[in-house]
Design an enzyme around this catalytic site. Structure first.
Site, PDB file in Angstrom:
ATOM      1  NE  ARG A   1      42.576  39.271  46.503  1.00  0.00           N
ATOM      2  CZ  ARG A   1      41.214  39.599  45.862  1.00  0.00           C
ATOM      3  NH1 ARG A   1      40.078  39.283  46.568  1.00  0.00           N
ATOM      4  NH2 ARG A   1      41.257  40.446  44.653  1.00  0.00           N
TER       5      ARG A   1
ATOM      6  NE  ARG B   1      41.822  37.548  42.239  1.00  0.00           N
ATOM      7  CZ  ARG B   1      40.664  37.933  42.589  1.00  0.00           C
ATOM      8  NH1 ARG B   1      39.937  37.373  43.571  1.00  0.00           N
ATOM      9  NH2 ARG B   1      39.980  38.930  41.535  1.00  0.00           N
TER      10      ARG B   1
HETATM   11  P1  AP5 Z   1      37.880  39.304  49.188  1.00  0.00           P
HETATM   12  O1  AP5 Z   1      37.081  38.487  50.113  1.00  0.00           O
HETATM   13  O2  AP5 Z   1      39.040  38.485  48.494  1.00  0.00           O
HETATM   14  O3  AP5 Z   1      37.171  40.237  48.410  1.00  0.00           O
HETATM   15  P2  AP5 Z   1      36.271  40.055  47.142  1.00  0.00           P
HETATM   16  O4  AP5 Z   1      34.858  40.931  47.136  1.00  0.00           O
HETATM   17  O5  AP5 Z   1      35.763  38.622  47.070  1.00  0.00           O
HETATM   18  O6  AP5 Z   1      37.100  40.634  46.061  1.00  0.00           O
HETATM   19  P3  AP5 Z   1      37.423  40.053  44.639  1.00  0.00           P
HETATM   20  O7  AP5 Z   1      38.733  40.946  44.280  1.00  0.00           O
HETATM   21  O8  AP5 Z   1      37.590  38.511  44.472  1.00  0.00           O
HETATM   22  O9  AP5 Z   1      36.196  40.250  43.842  1.00  0.00           O
HETATM   23  P4  AP5 Z   1      36.093  40.657  42.351  1.00  0.00           P
HETATM   24  O10 AP5 Z   1      34.629  40.897  42.105  1.00  0.00           O
HETATM   25  O11 AP5 Z   1      37.097  41.734  41.754  1.00  0.00           O
HETATM   26  O12 AP5 Z   1      36.797  39.249  41.835  1.00  0.00           O
HETATM   27  P5  AP5 Z   1      36.250  38.038  41.298  1.00  0.00           P
HETATM   28  O13 AP5 Z   1      37.304  36.799  41.641  1.00  0.00           O
HETATM   29  O14 AP5 Z   1      34.828  37.699  41.685  1.00  0.00           O
HETATM   30  O15 AP5 Z   1      38.751  40.097  50.125  1.00  0.00           O
HETATM   31  C1  AP5 Z   1      39.686  41.214  49.787  1.00  0.00           C
HETATM   32  C2  AP5 Z   1      40.880  41.478  50.802  1.00  0.00           C
HETATM   33  O16 AP5 Z   1      40.153  42.022  51.711  1.00  0.00           O
HETATM   34  C3  AP5 Z   1      41.465  40.141  51.231  1.00  0.00           C
HETATM   35  O17 AP5 Z   1      42.841  40.438  51.329  1.00  0.00           O
HETATM   36  C4  AP5 Z   1      40.715  39.869  52.551  1.00  0.00           C
HETATM   37  O18 AP5 Z   1      41.669  39.176  53.373  1.00  0.00           O
HETATM   38  C5  AP5 Z   1      40.412  41.420  53.079  1.00  0.00           C
HETATM   39  N1  AP5 Z   1      39.251  41.694  53.823  1.00  0.00           N
HETATM   40  C6  AP5 Z   1      37.974  41.007  53.515  1.00  0.00           C
HETATM   41  N2  AP5 Z   1      37.169  41.363  54.376  1.00  0.00           N
HETATM   42  C7  AP5 Z   1      37.750  42.173  55.329  1.00  0.00           C
HETATM   43  C8  AP5 Z   1      37.327  42.801  56.503  1.00  0.00           C
HETATM   44  N3  AP5 Z   1      36.226  42.531  56.928  1.00  0.00           N
HETATM   45  N4  AP5 Z   1      38.091  43.344  57.050  1.00  0.00           N
HETATM   46  C9  AP5 Z   1      39.462  43.410  56.833  1.00  0.00           C
HETATM   47  N5  AP5 Z   1      39.923  42.722  55.273  1.00  0.00           N
HETATM   48  C10 AP5 Z   1      39.114  42.119  54.815  1.00  0.00           C
HETATM   49  O19 AP5 Z   1      36.415  38.195  39.835  1.00  0.00           O
HETATM   50  C11 AP5 Z   1      37.420  38.366  38.886  1.00  0.00           C
HETATM   51  C12 AP5 Z   1      37.403  38.656  37.514  1.00  0.00           C
HETATM   52  O20 AP5 Z   1      36.477  37.499  36.941  1.00  0.00           O
HETATM   53  C13 AP5 Z   1      36.265  39.914  37.109  1.00  0.00           C
HETATM   54  O21 AP5 Z   1      37.147  41.250  37.527  1.00  0.00           O
HETATM   55  C14 AP5 Z   1      35.727  39.634  36.033  1.00  0.00           C
HETATM   56  O22 AP5 Z   1      36.774  39.827  34.709  1.00  0.00           O
HETATM   57  C15 AP5 Z   1      35.610  38.174  35.844  1.00  0.00           C
HETATM   58  N6  AP5 Z   1      34.061  37.589  36.309  1.00  0.00           N
HETATM   59  C16 AP5 Z   1      33.874  37.143  37.421  1.00  0.00           C
HETATM   60  N7  AP5 Z   1      32.598  36.897  37.714  1.00  0.00           N
HETATM   61  C17 AP5 Z   1      31.842  37.716  36.444  1.00  0.00           C
HETATM   62  C18 AP5 Z   1      30.583  37.674  36.177  1.00  0.00           C
HETATM   63  N8  AP5 Z   1      29.499  37.249  36.791  1.00  0.00           N
HETATM   64  N9  AP5 Z   1      30.331  38.445  34.734  1.00  0.00           N
HETATM   65  C19 AP5 Z   1      31.532  38.659  33.995  1.00  0.00           C
HETATM   66  N10 AP5 Z   1      32.739  38.667  34.445  1.00  0.00           N
HETATM   67  C20 AP5 Z   1      32.999  38.142  35.921  1.00  0.00           C
HETATM   68 MG    MG Z   2      36.560  36.971  45.493  1.00  0.00          MG
END
Ligand code: AP5
Ligand code: MG
Length: 222
Positions: free
Chosen positions: A127, A162
């Site tokens: 990504r 990231r």
């Molecule tokens: P992408 O769309 O970026 O996937 P995503 O589900 O958004 O993945 P994240 O890594 O952002 O999820 P996360 O939950 O770990 O991170 P977040 O930022 O929320 O797609 C991923 C990849 O696949 C990309 O390269 C894309 O191009 C590709 N792709 C997508 N769809 C595709 C398809 N259909 N076909 C092919 N390729 C595809 O959170 C980060 C951190 O913040 C957490 O670990 C935690 O520590 C903290 N945090 C955030 N929210 C909370 C909360 N509510 N409570 C506590 N801690 C929190």
């Molecule tokens: Mg995300």
């Protein structure tokens, strides 16, 4: 309308939410993006969040709930919101219900994305995201590469990786998902709010197809 994007890391929450925002005109609010902005600016919240995110752990509930509670007061989300990555624990889900109830609102639909685990790791390590905070377009070097290497197609800014997108941290994020977050599928299933979609190259489902199916489903709800 209150839409929740649920799913393990890398299932496409951000990608699908971004397409839904342009199709439905409802703002996307990603708690992960908000934390990353704070980390970049090295605010007190950013320093605290970084100490958890860098290890692939969840930021504590009280901090995250307060953040979302305040964001929900903003004028741009009064007519609808796509919550990307919140709630992630039962406590967060219960508090969200309370906050919304007070305003006569409710969670309308919970999009539950699933992807085979081996595909998740491949997706995350490949990504790249646009560094422009107003754009944040998501790419994949293998599945969805930019036209020009390292440059965003949409706004021309630099693409970055990231810090939490490495194999070790992803494994810990996945463990936390299965331990703390996956139980929310049941929580919302009991309320009849779950819409599940398998997002996998095995069935050739891309983010755009998934978002289109969701829009049709939402239109039929009305
Ligand atoms: P992408 O769309 O970026 O996937 P995503 O589900 O958004 O993945 P994240 O890594 O952002 O999820 P996360 O939950 O770990 O991170 P977040 O930022 O929320 O797609 C991923 C990849 O696949 C990309 O390269 C894309 O191009 C590709 N792709 C997508 N769809 C595709 C398809 N259909 N076909 C092919 N390729 C595809 O959170 C980060 C951190 O913040 C957490 O670990 C935690 O520590 C903290 N945090 C955030 N929210 C909370 C909360 N509510 N409570 C506590 N801690 C929190
Ligand atoms: Mg995300």
């Amino acid at each position: 309308m209150v839409i929740i994007m649920l799913g393990a890391p890398g299932t496409g929450k951000g990608t699908v939410a971004g397409i839904l925002t342009s199709k439905l005109g409802i703002p996307q609010v990603s708690t992960g993006d908000i934390f990353r902005k704070h980390i970049k600016e090295q605010t007190e919240l950013g320093k605290l969040a970084e100490s958890y995110i860098s290890k692939g752990q969840l930021v504590p509930d009280d901090v995250t709930i307060d953040l979302v509670k305040n964001r929900l007061k903003d004028s741009d989300v009064q007519n609808g919101i796509i919550l990307d990555g919140f709630p992630r624990t039962v406590k967060q889900a219960e508090e969200l219900d309370k906050i919304l109830n007070k305003e006569g609102k409710k969670v309308d639909i919970v999009i539950n994305l699933t992807t085979p685990e081996e595909e998740i790791i491949e997706r995350i390590v490949n990504r790249r995201v646009c560094s422009n905070q107003d754009c944040k377009t998501i790419y994949n070097l293998v599945l969805n590469p930019p036209k020009q290497e390292g440059i965003c197609d949409k706004c021309g800014h630099e693409l970055i990786q990231r810090k939490d997108d490495n194999v070790e941290t992803v494994k810990s994020r996945l463990e936390n998902y299965f331990e703390l977050t996956s139980t929310l599928v049941e929580y919302y299933e009991k309320q009849g709010k779950i819409y599940s979609a398998l997002v996998s190259k095995a069935i050739n489902k891309l983010g755009e197809d998934v978002a289109e199916d969701i829009v049709k489903y939402i239109e039929n709800l009305k």
